[in-house]
Design a protein around this motif. Structure first.
Motif, PDB file in Angstrom:
ATOM      1  N   LEU A 165       0.845  -1.187   0.000  1.00 40.25           N
ATOM      2  CA  LEU A 165       0.000   0.000   0.000  1.00 40.25           C
ATOM      3  C   LEU A 165       0.884   1.241   0.000  1.00 40.25           C
ATOM      4  O   LEU A 165       1.826   1.349   0.797  1.00 40.25           O
ATOM      5  N   VAL A 166       0.582   2.176  -0.901  1.00 37.71           N
ATOM      6  CA  VAL A 166       1.305   3.445  -0.967  1.00 37.71           C
ATOM      7  C   VAL A 166       0.296   4.546  -0.671  1.00 37.71           C
ATOM      8  O   VAL A 166      -0.711   4.684  -1.379  1.00 37.71           O
ATOM      9  N   ALA A 167       0.549   5.315   0.376  1.00 37.62           N
ATOM     10  CA  ALA A 167      -0.412   6.330   0.814  1.00 37.62           C
ATOM     11  C   ALA A 167       0.238   7.702   0.839  1.00 37.62           C
ATOM     12  O   ALA A 167       1.267   7.906   1.489  1.00 37.62           O
ATOM     13  N   HIS A 168      -0.375   8.639   0.138  1.00 35.50           N
ATOM     14  CA  HIS A 168       0.120  10.016   0.143  1.00 35.50           C
ATOM     15  C   HIS A 168      -0.721  10.881   1.074  1.00 35.50           C
ATOM     16  O   HIS A 168      -1.956  10.811   1.064  1.00 35.50           O
ATOM     17  N   SER A 169      -0.068  11.649   1.900  1.00 32.74           N
ATOM     18  CA  SER A 169      -0.695  12.714   2.674  1.00 32.74           C
ATOM     19  C   SER A 169      -1.955  12.257   3.392  1.00 32.74           C
ATOM     20  O   SER A 169      -1.940  11.325   4.194  1.00 32.74           O
ATOM     21  N   GLY A 170      -3.107  12.885   3.093  1.00 32.21           N
ATOM     22  CA  GLY A 170      -4.348  12.619   3.801  1.00 32.21           C
ATOM     23  C   GLY A 170      -4.949  11.254   3.579  1.00 32.21           C
ATOM     24  O   GLY A 170      -5.969  10.920   4.219  1.00 32.21           O
ATOM     25  N   ALA A 171      -4.339  10.444   2.713  1.00 34.08           N
ATOM     26  CA  ALA A 171      -4.780   9.051   2.588  1.00 34.08           C
ATOM     27  C   ALA A 171      -4.413   8.256   3.829  1.00 34.08           C
ATOM     28  O   ALA A 171      -4.799   7.088   3.959  1.00 34.08           O
ATOM     29  N   ASN A 172      -3.673   8.877   4.751  1.00 33.93           N
ATOM     30  CA  ASN A 172      -3.219   8.132   5.933  1.00 33.93           C
ATOM     31  C   ASN A 172      -4.373   7.656   6.809  1.00 33.93           C
ATOM     32  O   ASN A 172      -4.276   6.610   7.452  1.00 33.93           O
ATOM     33  N   ALA A 173      -5.493   8.378   6.806  1.00 24.05           N
ATOM     34  CA  ALA A 173      -6.613   7.959   7.661  1.00 24.05           C
ATOM     35  C   ALA A 173      -7.266   6.668   7.154  1.00 24.05           C
ATOM     36  O   ALA A 173      -7.340   5.679   7.893  1.00 24.05           O
ATOM     37  N   PRO A 174      -7.742   6.612   5.895  1.00 21.64           N
ATOM     38  CA  PRO A 174      -8.354   5.353   5.446  1.00 21.64           C
ATOM     39  C   PRO A 174      -7.361   4.204   5.355  1.00 21.64           C
ATOM     40  O   PRO A 174      -7.719   3.053   5.624  1.00 21.64           O
ATOM     41  N   VAL A 175      -6.116   4.485   5.009  1.00 23.49           N
ATOM     42  CA  VAL A 175      -5.126   3.413   4.940  1.00 23.49           C
ATOM     43  C   VAL A 175      -4.821   2.879   6.338  1.00 23.49           C
ATOM     44  O   VAL A 175      -4.649   1.669   6.528  1.00 23.49           O
TER      45      VAL A 175
END
Length: 246
Positions: free
Chosen positions: A81-91
């Motif tokens: 999984l690669v998560a940028h910035s505000g994707a940190n919450a759902p990831v």
């Protein structure tokens, strides 16, 4: 990567205001002969969805889990999984619920959130969505280094307002196994030394980093959107971290 090295599927999750299009340049540099890469547009970020402003973090986490399923992720064949910035919450929600499906998480100028975190706790309930701010204001919050006028124009043209429910919902985490997932922090607008110092000091934005069992850091000096300012370098990092031999 050696010919014998195996790579996990890669799920690319963009941050606030962004869709799958944000990863176009990175995907061009990924070796698709050995890697399957899926870029997501999270629920709420599809400008053609008339109900997008009602989408929640639960909807976004469900979409990521669906993508993991499409990629064939399993305990025997986990994905990256690669998560940028505000994707940190759902990831963070996905890793908490199904850590066995994740070979590694790569946080791009981002990091895991702690249980109870809310991105915008003071956002009034009547605010349905949050539009991309003017770049002068955005630059006060996140570095725009490395972005040309053309890149900024594309950003503005494609950006979709972030749903209010996503910004107001608390992230509830319960599974300690999430902290055992291999983790890479790609540090762009802040150095890895700064990030680790803040983590050790218990800074709310980085406190969760100090609890991780397997974490490494990589400096990629640029602004907050390295998928545009340094796409080849970011793709090489992601490719190497997706390798099962790594």
């Amino acid at each position: 990567m050696t010919p014998s090295a195996r790579s996990s599927a890669i799920i690319l999750v963009p941050g606030h205001w962004l869709g799958a299009w944000a990863w176009d340049e990175v995907r061009e540099h990924l070796n698709t002969d050995t890697t399957r890469a899926i870029a997501l547009t999270l629920p709420g970020l599809d400008g053609n969805d008339p109900d997008r402003a009602t989408k929640t973090l639960e909807d976004q986490a469900a979409a990521i889990l669906d993508a993991l399923g499409q990629a064939g992720a399993s305990e025997e064949n986990p994905a990256t999984l690669v998560a940028h910035s505000g994707a940190n919450a759902p990831v963070s929600l996905v890793i908490d619920r199904h850590p066995e499906l994740v070979h590694r998480v790569v946080w791009v100028d981002s990091g895991p959130v702690a249980s109870g975190s809310i991105f915008a706790p003071d956002l009034p309930s009547e605010v349905e969505e949050l539009a991309l701010p003017p770049f002068e204001a955005l630059g006060q919050q996140a570095s725009l280094e490395g972005l040309s006028p053309e890149m900024l124009e594309r950003f503005r043209a494609h950006a979709v307002p972030e749903p209010g429910p996503v910004l107001r919902q608390a992230v509830e985490l319960t599974n300690e196994h999430r902290r055992r997932v291999r983790t890479t922090l790609v540090c762009c607008s802040m150095s890895s030394a700064q990030v680790l110092e803040l983590a050790r000091a218990g800074h709310p934005m980085f406190a969760e980093v100090a609890t991780l069992e397997h974490v490494d850091v990589i400096d990629l000096p640029t602004g907050h959107w390295p998928m545009w300012s340094r796409p080849r370098d970011l793709a090489e990092i992601i490719q190497s971290k997706a390798s099962r031999s790594y």
